[in-house]
Design a protein around this motif. Structure first.
Motif, PDB file in Angstrom:
ATOM      1  N   GLU A  46     171.683  30.334  50.494  1.00  0.00           N
ATOM      2  CA  GLU A  46     170.908  31.581  50.506  1.00  0.00           C
ATOM      3  C   GLU A  46     171.136  32.355  49.215  1.00  0.00           C
ATOM      4  N   PHE A  47     170.050  32.864  48.668  1.00  0.00           N
ATOM      5  CA  PHE A  47     170.084  33.812  47.559  1.00  0.00           C
ATOM      6  C   PHE A  47     169.482  35.111  48.079  1.00  0.00           C
ATOM      7  N   ALA A  48     170.184  36.223  47.918  1.00  0.00           N
ATOM      8  CA  ALA A  48     169.665  37.523  48.338  1.00  0.00           C
ATOM      9  C   ALA A  48     169.171  38.270  47.106  1.00  0.00           C
ATOM     10  N   LEU A  49     167.927  38.738  47.152  1.00  0.00           N
ATOM     11  CA  LEU A  49     167.371  39.515  46.049  1.00  0.00           C
ATOM     12  C   LEU A  49     168.010  40.899  46.075  1.00  0.00           C
ATOM     13  N   ARG A  50     168.681  41.272  44.995  1.00  0.00           N
ATOM     14  CA  ARG A  50     169.378  42.553  44.923  1.00  0.00           C
ATOM     15  C   ARG A  50     168.611  43.608  44.135  1.00  0.00           C
ATOM     16  N   ALA A  51     167.804  43.176  43.153  1.00  0.00           N
ATOM     17  CA  ALA A  51     167.052  44.149  42.352  1.00  0.00           C
ATOM     18  C   ALA A  51     165.989  43.422  41.543  1.00  0.00           C
ATOM     19  N   THR A  52     165.013  44.177  41.090  1.00  0.00           N
ATOM     20  CA  THR A  52     164.021  43.672  40.143  1.00  0.00           C
ATOM     21  C   THR A  52     163.894  44.684  39.011  1.00  0.00           C
ATOM     22  N   ARG A  53     163.581  44.188  37.841  1.00  0.00           N
ATOM     23  CA  ARG A  53     163.357  45.035  36.671  1.00  0.00           C
ATOM     24  C   ARG A  53     162.181  44.465  35.901  1.00  0.00           C
ATOM     25  N   GLU A  54     161.251  45.327  35.517  1.00  0.00           N
ATOM     26  CA  GLU A  54     160.110  44.887  34.725  1.00  0.00           C
ATOM     27  C   GLU A  54     160.285  45.360  33.293  1.00  0.00           C
ATOM     28  N   TRP A  88     169.642  38.159  41.700  1.00  0.00           N
ATOM     29  CA  TRP A  88     169.995  37.529  42.969  1.00  0.00           C
ATOM     30  C   TRP A  88     171.502  37.471  43.143  1.00  0.00           C
ATOM     31  N   GLU A  89     171.938  37.445  44.379  1.00  0.00           N
ATOM     32  CA  GLU A  89     173.337  37.176  44.691  1.00  0.00           C
ATOM     33  C   GLU A  89     173.391  35.939  45.581  1.00  0.00           C
ATOM     34  N   VAL A  90     174.319  35.048  45.277  1.00  0.00           N
ATOM     35  CA  VAL A  90     174.536  33.883  46.135  1.00  0.00           C
ATOM     36  C   VAL A  90     175.283  34.379  47.369  1.00  0.00           C
ATOM     37  N   THR A  91     174.615  34.386  48.511  1.00  0.00           N
ATOM     38  CA  THR A  91     175.264  34.852  49.740  1.00  0.00           C
ATOM     39  C   THR A  91     175.758  33.690  50.597  1.00  0.00           C
ATOM     40  N   GLN A  92     175.190  32.524  50.384  1.00  0.00           N
ATOM     41  CA  GLN A  92     175.698  31.289  51.003  1.00  0.00           C
ATOM     42  C   GLN A  92     175.456  30.186  49.998  1.00  0.00           C
ATOM     43  N   ASN A  93     176.532  29.558  49.543  1.00  0.00           N
ATOM     44  CA  ASN A  93     176.327  28.496  48.562  1.00  0.00           C
ATOM     45  C   ASN A  93     176.158  27.161  49.263  1.00  0.00           C
ATOM     46  N   GLY A  94     175.668  26.229  48.500  1.00  0.00           N
ATOM     47  CA  GLY A  94     175.451  24.887  49.027  1.00  0.00           C
ATOM     48  C   GLY A  94     176.444  23.902  48.455  1.00  0.00           C
ATOM     49  N   VAL A  95     177.641  24.405  48.098  1.00  0.00           N
ATOM     50  CA  VAL A  95     178.656  23.516  47.545  1.00  0.00           C
ATOM     51  C   VAL A  95     178.881  22.388  48.549  1.00  0.00           C
ATOM     52  N   GLY A  96     178.887  21.203  48.046  1.00  0.00           N
ATOM     53  CA  GLY A  96     178.977  20.029  48.904  1.00  0.00           C
ATOM     54  C   GLY A  96     177.659  19.272  48.935  1.00  0.00           C
ATOM     55  N   LEU A  97     176.599  19.884  48.377  1.00  0.00           N
ATOM     56  CA  LEU A  97     175.305  19.206  48.328  1.00  0.00           C
ATOM     57  C   LEU A  97     175.311  18.058  47.327  1.00  0.00           C
TER      58      LEU A  97
END
Length: 183
Positions: free
Chosen positions: A150-158, A173-182
């Motif tokens: 999961e990646f959580a969108l934390r902010a946007t900037r134009e 984005w912040e990695v809220t759940q990584n897929g280490v082991g993939l």
């Protein structure tokens, strides 16, 4: 540590190493000629940093303004890797560097995507980044795979970007759940 993905001749890596107190700056580039240009530029920056640090009042150091000399003395360690982050492989320098990253920058305007989703890059980053790492993408979004990563969108900037026809959006984005082991 800050990590840059496919950023051409790595000018941004060296620039960040000079401007900010990162513990380490690293980048990965897939094009050998751009990697070689960057390696030459980094070697020159490191020579200048050594001159500024070893003899602050020497003729070599006199070529720099006090601000330039201070920046050169504070040059963060840099590593420039030739490879492709889209095919992560444990034990390779690009993958290992990405795994240590606190912040990852990806200039994504030309990356393959499904609509505005960076599916391949999302998988590659999820496979190696630690939970809590931040990822900045431009103009395209990361994709999450519920239950896998999961990646959580934390902010946007134009902002203005002449390379894309006038404007770009940075997604943070912040990695809220990584897929280490993939991999």
């Amino acid at each position: 540590m800050v990590f840059f993905v496919r950023n051409g001749a790595f000018g941004i890596v060296i620039g960040q190493a000079l401007r900010h107190p990162w513990k380490e700056c690293a980048g990965v580039e897939i094009v050998p000629a751009l990697h070689d240009i960057a390696a030459a530029a980094l070697a020159e920056a490191q020579r200048a940093a050594a001159a500024a640090a070893s003899a602050p009042h020497s003729a070599a150091a006199a070529a720099f303004t006090p601000q330039q000399a201070a920046a050169l003395r504070a040059l963060a360690p840099c590593a420039l890797h030739l490879g492709d982050i889209l095919t992560p492989c444990r034990g390779t320098p690009p993958t290992d560097a990405a795994a240590r990253a606190d912040v990852v920058f990806c200039y994504c305007s030309t990356w393959p995507a499904a609509g505005d989703l960076l599916t391949g890059l999302s998988f590659a980053l999820a496979a190696v980044l630690r939970k809590g790492a931040l990822v900045v993408t431009t103009d395209r979004r990361l994709a999450s795979e519920p239950g896998a990563w999961e990646f959580a969108l934390r902010a946007t900037r134009e902002g203005v970007n002449a390379e894309t026809g006038g404007a770009s959006v940075a997604y943070i984005w912040e990695v809220t759940q990584n897929g280490v082991g993939l991999i």
